[in-house]
Design an enzyme around this catalytic site. Structure first.
Site, mmCIF file in Angstrom:
data_model
loop_
_atom_site.group_PDB
_atom_site.id
_atom_site.type_symbol
_atom_site.label_atom_id
_atom_site.label_comp_id
_atom_site.label_asym_id
_atom_site.label_seq_id
_atom_site.Cartn_x
_atom_site.Cartn_y
_atom_site.Cartn_z
ATOM 1 N N LYS A 101 7.953 6.030 -31.141
ATOM 2 C CA LYS A 101 7.380 4.843 -30.500
ATOM 3 C C LYS A 101 7.784 3.563 -31.226
ATOM 4 C CE LYS A 101 2.853 2.993 -29.143
ATOM 5 N NZ LYS A 101 1.410 3.063 -29.387
ATOM 6 N N GLN A 102 7.739 3.607 -32.556
ATOM 7 C CA GLN A 102 7.965 2.397 -33.346
ATOM 8 C C GLN A 102 8.418 2.790 -34.744
ATOM 9 O OE1 GLN A 102 3.526 2.243 -33.018
ATOM 10 N NE2 GLN A 102 3.788 0.652 -34.559
ATOM 11 N N TRP B 182 -4.142 -2.949 -38.283
ATOM 12 C CA TRP B 182 -3.256 -3.085 -39.439
ATOM 13 C C TRP B 182 -2.156 -4.122 -39.163
ATOM 14 C CZ3 TRP B 182 1.874 -0.446 -40.324
ATOM 15 C CH2 TRP B 182 2.470 -0.046 -39.122
ATOM 16 N N ASP B 183 -2.005 -4.494 -37.897
ATOM 17 C CA ASP B 183 -1.026 -5.502 -37.504
ATOM 18 C C ASP B 183 -1.135 -6.747 -38.388
ATOM 19 O OD1 ASP B 183 -1.603 -3.696 -35.423
ATOM 20 O OD2 ASP B 183 -0.936 -5.076 -33.879
ATOM 21 N N GLU C 216 2.987 6.648 -33.134
ATOM 22 C CA GLU C 216 1.840 7.331 -32.524
ATOM 23 C C GLU C 216 2.259 8.385 -31.501
ATOM 24 O OE1 GLU C 216 -0.463 4.010 -31.150
ATOM 25 O OE2 GLU C 216 -1.515 3.803 -33.061
HETATM 26 C C1 BGC Z 1 0.687 0.472 -32.048
HETATM 27 C C2 BGC Z 1 -0.121 0.242 -33.298
HETATM 28 C C3 BGC Z 1 -0.760 -1.120 -33.239
HETATM 29 C C4 BGC Z 1 -1.546 -1.313 -31.948
HETATM 30 C C5 BGC Z 1 -2.047 -2.736 -31.787
HETATM 31 C C6 BGC Z 1 -0.207 0.276 -30.831
HETATM 32 O O1 BGC Z 1 0.540 0.426 -29.667
HETATM 33 O O2 BGC Z 1 1.226 1.763 -32.030
HETATM 34 O O3 BGC Z 1 0.717 0.333 -34.432
HETATM 35 O O4 BGC Z 1 -1.596 -1.293 -34.329
HETATM 36 O O5 BGC Z 1 -0.723 -1.042 -30.848
HETATM 37 O O6 BGC Z 1 -0.994 -3.639 -31.768
#
Ligand code: BGC
Length: 768
Positions: free
Chosen positions: A600-601, A357-358, A488
């Site tokens: 995490k984000q 999804w990035d 996550e």
């Molecule tokens: C992130 C995801 C991301 C993936 C690839 C993961 O660590 O939590 O949001 O899509 O990395 O960049």
């Protein structure tokens, strides 16, 4: 913060040979051109720690899934971008001793990535076990003009001896992916040949039949004169080499020029691959290193003209943003709608080089503003072409009626991810794919994609959301159960605010698109309705879900709640956590992470970033202050969103701190994982941090909105953006803002809440 790489506006410089940092530097100094790329491995043999990597865009391998405990619905394989033929190899022997930096004394080692001109240079002096000392300088690049071409100039000078030098340029296809699930090799040899000064390998993947041909031509000069030394040929399975034997004098300069072409069956007929690859490599040799280097520098000059960001007065910020833009331009050029942007680009194997999804959530804004429309439209088309697979994926999971669940990770549209909490639950990705259409239409004003293909994607995603939401009798509301949000570090939660929000947003936007098509392309709409077997009942259900969705919130704090029960967790702030716990994903057990409140984000904040217009500044501030303090930013995708929101609410110190973190994430190895590769997709987030964050750029009602603010550490900042045919050069400092329209097309602007019409080639100056 200590900077391992020297601060410099246009170069990344490593001084001194530090074998313990080698894998990090291999990522940082990576090269690519959208078609192929590689880590910065050494040309000569190296027995120290190294992750070898040469990659060709779109060439992957379906590696049979390996999981601890199989769950129904898991994919059969994980697609991996393939480590392919090592084409840079040049072994060196001096008086029978192999040059290997792990086995000799190294002095004056320097590696420089010249971002202005697009090449990598390495130099050092080495003393071998027999006391022979040599000086080596190698320069190489992957051509931005000739997609298949990579070139190396490797110069050796004996400093304290005269004697025997053996130079062995080779091609080695007997390589592995370090993340191969069953320690298997993925390549078979089809044919090969080696002659004095040339050789090729034609290989095929064991599955899917991708063919790759690599052809090398080389020549050797001594003190600038071409020589024809004695050559010994060598070959074995998936390997060809040609050794030149030279007797040289102290201080002679011996140079090998290696011209390599890499082609694949993705673009050429298999029967013609060898001939075409040979021609490309021979043409490169004929044109010569200096001409190709000039071509390269000119190509980069053009790239920088369109996409450079100049920050005066803050060299670490300047270097950071240029590094990010350089890597982005090396990763994806947007010419081929079958290609996408892997989270590590061409800099490592992690994440399989696949699509996440990035792309939609972070990369599209960069390409919308810095490239022609076609580039972003190709990214939309990529998903459209995979719609059938997304429907198949949802069907496999029990959804019906053309509902689509796009994969979390994919190469060809099939899901590759195999952790249930992500594969089945991190469904918010579907929303980002819908949002990309909105972003494209909103930015470009081009609505042609809606009838052409986007409505089909939106309808299928909306059908998924409508089936995935559950009506809760006890709440008398719709809820979405068992999900993983962008954060996550929480799995299997109920009512992740972001997921509920983007689900309803998708339904709303799809209804708007239906309205638009009804008014503007009614025939096309009825054609599509027929094709999709679309019924009015669905619209009624969607409206019902939109009106009755449950959104968790905490009234007392005035914030949206990340998910049901978030406040039950022990509330600790990151600043109160002993640093030795960080990064928690490397220090803590998974269950401890899940039970903690640490994020995490950006999660709620990701939603506020996307739907900012729906919230007032106080609401944004309350949510930002609450969640930022609990966020560990252990996804590279996190600090950029925080920069943008911090700038929006006037928390400029935080915005600056987050900006440095996103732009120097890899250069300063913030998350202690750069050795796996650079965070290529988050690099687009860094660009957003400057342009959307400090530049305050938005597009609202067909108008380009700008509200630039300059961080205290910067004297000025300037960037260029393409907007609806205009090319705007925007420069600002603490006192004034200048916008120069470099094209002959007028644009409507809103600058610090005042409206302007900027005519073609005009300059607008605003005092701040
Ligand atoms: C992130 C995801 C991301 C993936 C690839 C993961 O660590 O939590 O949001 O899509 O990395 O960049």
């Amino acid at each position: 913060m200590e900077h391992y790489y020297k601060l410099n506006e246009w170069n990344i410089i490593e001084q001194g040979f530090n074998s313990d940092k080698n894998e990090i530097s291999e990522s940082i100094f990576s090269l690519g051109n959208g078609y192929m790329g590689q880590r910065a491995n050494f040309e000569e043999e190296y027995s120290g720690t190294s992750l070898q990597g040469n990659y060709i865009a779109g060439v992957y391998y379906p590696d049979k899934t390996r999981v601890g405990w199989w769950k129904n619905g898991y994919p059969e394989y994980f697609a991996k971008v393939l480590n392919s033929t090592n084409w840079i190899g040049i072994d060196i022997k001096i008086n029978d001793i192999t040059l290997d930096l792990a086995k000799c004394t190294v002095k004056e080692f320097e590696r420089v990535l010249n971002m202005k001109k697009g090449y990598l240079q390495r130099s050092f002096k080495a003393t071998l076990s027999n006391g022979n000392e040599i000086e080596v300088t190698s320069k190489r690049f992957i051509s931005m003009i000739r997609g298949e071409i990579g070139v190396i100039k490797y110069a050796i000078k004996p400093l304290n001896f005269s004697g025997k030098l053996e130079i062995t340029p080779y091609l080695d296809g007997d390589v592995m992916n370090s993340d191969s699930n069953y320690d298997e090799k993925f390549w078979d040899e089809i044919s090969k040949e080696v002659n004095p000064y040339a050789g090729y390998l034609l290989l095929k993947t064991k599955k899917l039949d991708f063919h790759i041909c690599t052809y090398m031509n080389y020549e050797i000069t001594v003190n600038d004169k071409i020589i024809k030394p004695v050559i010994a040929l060598n070959q074995s399975e998936k390997y060809v080499a040609s050794t030149a034997l030279i007797y040289c004098n102290e201080n002679d300069e011996v140079i090998i020029y290696k011209y390599v072409a890499n082609t694949s069956s993705r673009y050429y007929d298999i029967s013609k691959l060898v001939r075409i690859t040979k021609e490309l490599s021979s043409k490169a040799k004929k044109d010569g290193f200096e001409m190709l280097l000039k071509e390269q520098a000119d190509a980069w000059k053009e790239k920088w003209k369109e996409s450079d960001i100049v920050i005066e007065g803050d060299i670490s910020a300047q270097q950071g943003i240029r590094f990010n833009i350089f890597q982005l331009n090396q990763t994806y050029t947007g010419e081929d709608h079958r290609l996408n942007i892997g989270p590590k680009g061409f800099t490592g194997e992690k994440y399989g080089g696949s699509t996440y999804w990035d792309t939609e959530a972070y990369c599209i804004p960069f390409y919308l503003s810095t490239s022609e429309e076609k580039v972003s439209k190709n990214l939309l088309l990529y998903r459209y072409k995979q719609l059938d697979k997304a429907i198949e994926n949802a069907t496999k999971l029990g959804f019906t009626n053309g509902a689509a669940l796009y994969p979390m990770v994919t190469m060809n549209g099939e899901e590759c991810h195999n952790e249930w909490e992500i594969t089945f639950e991190e469904i918010h990705r579907n929303g980002a794919i819908a949002y990309a259409t909105y972003n494209y239409v909103n930015y470009t004003g081009d609505k042609s994609c809606l009838g052409e293909f986007s409505f089909e994607v939106l309808a299928a995603i909306s059908r998924f959301w409508a089936q995935r939401a559950t009506f809760s009798k006890s709440r008398n509301k719709y809820v979405i159960l068992g999900v993983t949000g962008p954060n996550e570090y929480e799995n299997n939660v109920n009512n992740n605010w972001y997921t509920n929000r983007i689900a309803c947003w998708t339904l709303t936007y799809t209804l708007e698109v239906i309205n638009y098509l009804n008014q503007n392309e009614p025939e096309r709409l009825s054609e599509l309705n027929k094709k999709l077997n679309f019924k009015d009942d669905e619209i009624i259900t969607w409206k019902n879900i939109i009106e009755n969705m449950y959104y968790p919130c905490n009234e007392e704090l005035g914030i949206f709640l990340q998910q049901d029960g978030y406040m039950d967790k022990e509330q600790i702030l990151v600043k109160d956590l002993d640093k030795k716990n960080l990064p928690i994903n490397q220090k803590w057990s998974w269950d401890r992470i899940l039970r903690s409140c640490f994020i995490k984000q950006a999660d709620v904040l990701q939603g506020i970033y996307l739907f900012e217009q729906d919230y007032n500044t106080d609401t944004i501030k309350r949510n930002f202050d609450f969640y930022e303090q609990r966020t560990v930013h252990e996804s590279s995708l996190s600090p950029c969103i925080h920069t943008i929101l911090a700038a929006k609410i006037g928390n400029y110190d935080k915005a600056y701190e987050m900006y440095l973190r996103t732009s120097r994430l890899d250069l300063d190895n913030y998350n202690n994982d750069t050795k796996d590769g650079c965070h290529s997709t988050s690099m687009a987030g860094t660009w957003m941090a400057v342009v959307h964050g400090f530049g305050g750029l938005r597009v609202i009602d067909n108008k380009l909105v700008l509200n630039p603010i300059i961080p205290d550490h910067w004297k000025s900042c300037s960037f260029k953006i393409i907007f609806r045919g205009a090319l705007l050069n925007i420069k600002f400092n603490a006192d004034f803002l200048q916008i120069q329209n470099e094209k002959d097309v007028a644009v409507d602007l809103s600058v610090y809440k005042k409206d302007y019409r900027l005519n073609g080639n005009d300059l607008l100056e605003v005092k701040i």
